[in-house]
Design an enzyme around this catalytic site. Structure first.
Site, PDB file in Angstrom:
ATOM      1  CB  THR B 545      39.705  72.029 -19.473  1.00 40.87           C
ATOM      2  OG1 THR B 545      39.436  73.426 -19.511  1.00 40.87           O
ATOM      3  CG2 THR B 545      39.673  71.551 -18.037  1.00 40.87           C
ATOM      4  N   GLY B 731      33.252  74.749 -22.752  1.00 45.49           N
ATOM      5  CA  GLY B 731      33.053  75.979 -23.535  1.00 45.49           C
ATOM      6  C   GLY B 731      32.160  75.806 -24.745  1.00 45.49           C
ATOM      7  CD  GLU B 732      34.268  73.911 -29.333  1.00 47.86           C
ATOM      8  OE1 GLU B 732      33.828  74.239 -30.444  1.00 47.86           O
ATOM      9  OE2 GLU B 732      35.245  73.146 -29.193  1.00 47.86           O
TER      10      GLU B 732
END
Ligand code: FES
Ligand code: FES
Lengths: 160, 771
Positions: B545, B731-732
C-alpha cells in the site's frame, strides 16, 4: 462401480472407484472445484458440501455414501445465477479475503439456515466451529451470516 | 461491484481531515474477486487442470539427519504411469537460498532440489512424476532408500554449546550469523546503584502459517524452451530468479504468473515448490502439478522462526526506561533461508517503539535439524514484540506503575528519529493509539476489577508494536507501473502486483479512480506476469500500500496530466483549464462542450495521433513506522489451564485507510493469528526425536469461530507520510501486538510471569502450582 446421485440438481451416473472420496469425485470427475481440500482429515471444513441439506466434510465421505442422495456444492448455491443471500452478504460484509475457506463456510452456513432460519449468535458460532479461516478472524463471517438471516444487530459484534 | 461504501466507514476513525474531499479513497468496496470466490468460480492453482498434466509427489525424509547411501527407484519406475523419479542423482546440484528476491542479493546458499544428505524430518529425498496422484503416491512407496543416520540437534541453544560437539549441519560454524547494534552506554546504566533492573527470557514457538490453501504449483514447458510457472506467490521476481538460476535458463525463458492466492502470511513468500515443478516440467516435457497435503505443508515448507529472547531493562523509580540489553537466538531450522536478516529485522524494531537512549541488540542465528523457518507475517516483529512487551509489563509490576502509564511515558512521538540509525519514524502515532485505546477499552476499570479467587480468574493486558512500510533505508525499493486509458474510457493498470487476498487490486483501483475521477470498476488491474509486467519488489515488507500504492498514485497523476494536455489541444484551452468529473471531460470556459472519457481518448487518437498511456517508476523515499496497540481481557480456568479471550480492542495508526473494510479485515485476521500464537499454536518439535508434534490440523490448533472473541477496531488516520493519501501498512502490524497483550493479560489474571509461548494449559497449570 456405478454411482447414481444428484449434484446441484443434475442427475449423474458415474463410474466411481469404491474407495473414492466424495471430494475427489466432485472435483475431478465432475469438475466442481468449489469445494477445497485444506486438511483431508475433517478439521478445516474447506471441503464442506451439503448432502440432503446436511453439511458434511466431503473429504471424509466416500462418494458411494451419496448414492441416491442430493449433493449441493457452492456452485449450486446460485442455480439461476442469482446470488444466494449468504453469498451476497459474504461479499458485502467483507467476509471473504483469500476466499479459500469461503465455499465451505457458505455451505455450513447454508445448512444452518435451512435448519434454523433465525439462528442466535451462539448457534452460528457452533455451526461454523468446524470451518477454519486464517484471514478474517471470523468477525465479518459472523456478521454476514447474521445479515443473511436478518438477525444482524447494528454496529459491532457482541460485546463481552 | 456494488458502488456503495460500507456503513461503518465513518465509525471509529480518528481522522485529521485533509484539504481535499475524497470520493474513492476511504470507502469500503468489496474485493474485486469476491463474487468469483463466493460462487466457486475462481480457479486456484490446485483447481487448474491442463491438457496432459502430470502430478508430482515428494518423498520426505523420515529421519532428522542422514546421508543417503543409495536410492533404489527401480520398483517405482516400473510402475505403469510413472514418467520419472527424481533424486539428488539426476537433478541439478545448484545451491540456492529460497528467500532472495533480487539478483545479486547476498545470502548463504545451502538448499538444492534434492540433497544427498537430508537435514530434517520433511527434507526432500525424491519425487515421482506420474499420470495421476494415486500412481505417484503408490510409486513413492516403492522407492527404497538406504540411509546412514547422523547425529542431530533440535534446540537452538544446544546448537550454540561449545562444551559438547555439535553435529555439523552446514559448512558454516554455529552460529552462522551474529551481529550487534549498540547505542549509548548500556552497561553503565545497569551498574547505576538506583537502577531497577528487570530481566526476562522469552521463548516464541515455531508456528505454521496455516493458509487454508496448502502449497501448490503448476509448471509447463512450451515449444520454444520456455517454462511457465503458475504459482500463488508473493514475489514473482524472486520466483523467476530462483527458478532461472536452478534450471540454468535465461530470465526471459522463465515466465511466472501469479495465480489466486489461497492465503500466504509469508508462507508462500519464499520459493519452495516452484523450481521443482519447473524442473519436472522441463524434464518430462509435460505440465506438472505439485500439490502438498496439509501435513506436508506444515513440515516441509516454511515456519515462523522460533526465537529465544533475553531482555534486560534498566529503569529509574519514576518509570523512565534508561537502557535495554537485548539478545535473540534465531533458530532457522535446517536451511538458512532468511536466518540472517530476520534477526536484524527484529533488532531494528527494538529502536522504533520506545525512546531508549541506551540500547544494545545482539543476535545469533543457528541451524537445527528442524523444519525450515522463513518469512512470516511480521517478519520478526511478533517475536521481538513478544520479548520486549512481556518485559515491559514485568517492569510495570515491579515498579508498581500502571502498564499504560509506563508506556505513555516512554513511547516514541511523531517526528522522532530512529535511535538505531534507521529511517525517521514519521508520524508515529502510537501515543494516540494507546491513549484512545485505554479510554475506549475502559482500561482503568478493567485493570482494577477483581481477578476473582475461584476457579475462573479475569485479567486485562495490553501491548504495543511497530512495523515497517517497505525497504527504504535497507534495500532497494521501487515499483514501475503502466497505466492506460482506452478508447471507451476504461482503464488498464499493468503492474507486477500480487494480491494476497488482502485487497491490493481493489486498493490500487481506488487510488487511481480518485485521481482520474472514474469509478474503480472501470479499471482493470491484473496481477503480475513476469513476461509482460514491469518490475515490482513484491508483496513483502509491508510495502504494497505504502510504496506500490504511491506508484499507482504518481502514475495516475502523470496520466491525468497527459490526458489534460492532449485534451487541451482539442478543447482549445490550457491544460490546467481541463476539468475531469465523473468520467466526463470539458474545458472550464466551455462546459457545454463536454464529452465522455472514451470519446475524448478516441478523438485524441484520431486527431493527435497518440495514446493515453504512461509508464512511471516510483522510488520509495520514506519508511515510517506503522503502529498498533491491542487491549485484551482474558478469563483463565485455573482447573484446566485453558484461557478464554473475552474481548480485544485493536487500535492502529494506519496513516490513512484506503479501504477501511480491508484494513479492519486485516486486523481481525491478525488478532486471530496473534491469539493462536499466544495460546495454542506450536509445531512443537520433539527434542528427542526431532518429529513435529503439531504436524496436522488435528494436532495443530487454530482459533476457531467459537473461540474467537469480539474484536473492536479503532483506526488512527492522521496521514503525513509519503504513502498514497498518507496511507501506511496494516497487514503485518495487525498481528504484532496481540500475542504479548494476551500473555500480559494472563499474567495479570494469575499474578504469574509466564514467558514461554504458547501458554498451553500445562504451562499455566505448572506456573500456578509453583505459586
Ligand atoms: S479438507 Fe475436509 S475438513 Fe479439511
Ligand atoms: S478468507 Fe482466507 S481462509 Fe478464510
Amino acid at each position: 462401480m456405478e454411482l447414481r446421485f444428484t449434484v446441484n440438481g443434475q442427475k449423474q451416473v458415474l463410474e466411481v472407484e469404491p474407495q473414492a472420496r466424495l471430494l475427489d469425485v466432485l472435483r475431478e470427475q465432475l469438475g466442481l472445484t468449489g469445494a477445497k481440500e485444506g486438511c483431508g482429515e475433517g478439521e478445516c471444513g474447506a471441503c464442506t458440501v451439503l448432502v440432503d441439506n446436511l453439511a458434511v466434510n466431503s473429504c471424509l465421505v466416500l462418494a458411494h455414501q451419496a448414492r441416491g442422495r442430493s449433493v449441493t456444492t457452492v456452485e449450486g448455491l446460485a442455480p439461476s445465477g442469482k446470488l444466494d443471500a449468504l453469498q451476497q452478504a459474504f461479499i458485502q460484509k467483507g467476509a471473504i479475503q483469500c476466499g479459500y475457506c469461503t465455499p465451505g463456510m457458505l455451505m455450513s452456513a447454508k445448512a444452518l439456515l435451512l435448519r434454523k432460519p433465525k439462528p442466535t449468535e451462539e448457534e452460528i458460532r457452533m455451526a461454523l466451529a468446524g470451518n477454519l479461516c486464517r484471514c478474517t478472524g471470523y468477525v465479518n463471517i459472523l456478521r454476514a451470516v447474521q445479515d443473511a438471516a436478518g438477525t444482524a444487530e447494528s454496529g459491532e459484534v457482541r460485546k463481552a | 461491484m456494488a458502488v456503495r461504501g460500507n456503513l461503518e466507514d465513518s465509525e471509529n476513525r480518528h481522522e485529521t481531515a485533509g484539504p481535499e474531499k475524497l470520493k474513492q479513497v476511504g470507502r469500503s468496496y468489496p474485493l474485486h474477486d469476491a463474487e468469483a470466490k463466493a460462487t466457486g468460480r475462481i480457479r486456484y492453482t490446485g483447481d487448474m487442470s491442463l491438457q496432459g498434466m502430470l502430478c508430482a509427489r515428494i518423498l520426505f525424509s523420515p529421519l532428522p539427519h542422514a546421508r543417503i547411501r543409495r536410492i533404489d527407484a527401480a520398483g517405482a519406475l516400473a510402475l505403469p504411469g510413472v514418467y520419472g523419479v527424481f533424486t539428488h542423482e539426476n537433478t541439478p546440484d545448484v545451491l540456492y537460498n529460497s528467500q532472495v528476491w533480487y539478483a545479486g542479493q547476498e545470502a548463504l546458499k545451502d538448499e538444492r532440489l534434492f540433497p544427498d544428505t537430508v537435514r530434517y524430518i520433511g527434507d526432500r529425498v525424491a519425487a515421482v512424476v506420474a499420470a495421476n496422484e494415486q500412481t505417484a503416491a503408490k510409486a513413492l512407496g516403492l522407492i527404497k532408500v538406504d540411509y546412514e543416520e547422523l547425529p542431530a540437534v533440535f534446540e537452538a541453544e544446544q546448537a550454540l554449546r561449545t562444551d559438547v560437539p555439535v553435529p555439523a549441519l552446514a559448512p558454516w560454524a554455529s552460529p552462522f550469523f551474529s551481529k550487534e547494534i549498540s547505542v549509548g552506554h548500556v552497561d553503565e546504566c545497569f551498574e547505576a546503584p538506583d537502577a531497577v533492573v528487570i530481566e526476562d527470557r522469552v521463548e516464541t514457538p515455531k508456528i505454521h502459517h496455516a493458509a487454508l490453501e496448502p502449497h501448490v504449483c503448476v509448471a509447463y514447458p512450451d515449444h520454444n524452451g520456455k517454462i511457465t510457472v503458475l504459482t500463488p506467490c508473493q514475489i514473482l521476481y524472486s520466483v523467476r530468479l530462483v527458478v532461472a538460476t536452478v534450471l540454468g535458463l535465461p530470465f526471459n525463458k522463465v515466465r511466472v504468473l501469479k495465480t489466486p492466492m489461497g492465503g500466504s502470511f509469508g508462507g508462500k513468500q519464499e520459493v519452495t515448490l516452484e523450481p521443482l515443478a519447473a524442473f519436472f516440467a522441463l524434464a518430462t516435457g509435460r505440465p506438472v502439478k505439485i500439490q502438498l497435503t496439509r501435513h506436508e505443508s506444515i513440515i516441509s515448507t516454511r515456519t515462523r522462526t522460533k526465537t529465544i529472547g533475553y531482555v534486560r531493562t534498566a529503569w529509574d523509580k519514576a518509570g523512565n526506561l534508561l537502557a535495554r540489553d537485548l539478545k535473540t537466538v534465531i533458530d532457522t531450522g535446517a536451511y538458512t533461508s532468511n536466518g540472517a536478516i530476520i534477526g536484524m529485522a527484529m533488532g531494528k524494531k527494538a529502536f522504533r517503539l520506545y525512546r531508549i537512549p541506551n540500547q544494545r541488540y545482539r543476535t545469533e542465528s543457528v541451524h537445527t535439524n528442524t523444519p525450515v523457518a522463513g518469512a512470516a507475517r511480521g517478519y520478526g516483529s511478533p517475536q521481538i514484540h513478544a520479548i520486549t512487551e512481556i518485559n515491559i509489563d514485568h517492569a510495570a509490576r515491579r515498579l508498581g506503575i500502571d502498564p499504560v502509564k509506563l508506556r505513555l511515558r516512554n513511547l516514541v512521538r511523531p517526528g522522532d528519529l530512529d535511535a538505531g540509525g534507521g529511517p525517521p519514524l514519521g508520524q508515529a502515532q502510537i501515543i494516540a493509539c494507546v491513549a484512545e485505546g485505554a479510554k475506549a477499552f475502559g482500561w482503568a476499570q478493567r485493570r482494577d476489577a477483581p481477578h476473582g479467587t475461584g476457579r475462573f480468574r479475569r485479567g486485562a493486558g495490553m501491548a504495543c508494536a511497530t512495523h515497517s512500510n517497505g525497504y527504504f533505508g535497507g534495500f532497494q525499493d521501487f515499483t514501475t507501473m503502466t497505466l492506460r486509458m482506452l478508447e471507451d474510457g476504461s482503464m488498464i493498470l499493468n503492474s507486477g502486483i500480487q494480491d494476497l487476498g488482502c485487497g491490493t487490486v481493489t486498493s490500487m483501483k481506488q487510488i487511481i479512480a480518485e485521481v482520474m475521477a472514474i469509478s474503480p470498476d472501470r479499471i482493470e488491474a491484473p496481477e503480475g506476469d513476469t513476461e509482460t509486467s514491469p518490475y515490482d519488489v513484491g508483496s513483502q515488507a509491508s510495502r504494497v500500500t505504502h510504496v506500490a500504492g504511491a506508484c499507482a498514485l504518481h502514475t495516475a497523476g502523470k496520466l491525468k496530466e497527459k490526458l489534460c494536455r492532449e485534451a487541451a489541444k482539442l478543447l482549445e484551452c490550457a491544460p490546467d483549464e481541463v476539468i475531469l468529473q465523473s468520467e466526463r471531460i470539458r474545458s472550464a470556459a466551455h462546459p457545454e462542450k463536454d464529452c465522455s472519457y472514451g470519446e475524448m481518448v478516441s478523438l485524441i487518437q484520431e486527431k493527435n495521433r497518440t495514446e493515453i498511456i504512461i509508464t512511471e517508476t516510483f522510488q520509495a523515499q520514506d519508511n515510517p513506522g506503522s503502529y498498533g496497540a491491542d487491549f485484551v481481557e482474558v478469563e483463565v480456568d485455573t482447573w484446566t489451564g485453558l484461557v478464554r479471550v473475552v474481548e480485544v480492542l485493536a487500535v492502529h495508526d494506519v496513516g490513512r485507510a484506503i479501504n477501511p473494510g480491508f484494513v479492519r479485515g486485516q486486523i481481525y485476521g491478525g488478532v486471530q493469528m496473534g491469539i493462536g500464537y499466544a495460546l495454542t499454536e506450536d509445531i512443537a518439535v520433539d527434542p528427542v526425536s526431532g518429529r513435529a508434534k503439531g504436524d496436522r490440523f488435528s494436532r495443530y490448533h487454530l482459533v476457531n469461530m467459537p473461540d474467537m472473541p469480539p474484536v473492536r477496531v479503532i483506526l488512527i488516520e492522521k496521514g503525513g507520510d509519503l504513502g498514497p493519501f498518507g496511507a501506511k501498512s496494516i497487514g503485518e502490524i495487525a498481528t504484532c501486538p496481540t500475542a504479548p497483550a494476551v500473555v500480559n493479560a494472563v499474567n495479570q489474571a494469575l499474578g504469574t510471569n509466564l514467558e514461554t509461548l504458547p501458554l498451553t494449559p500445562e504451562r499455566i497449570l505448572r506456573a500456578l502450582a509453583c505459586q
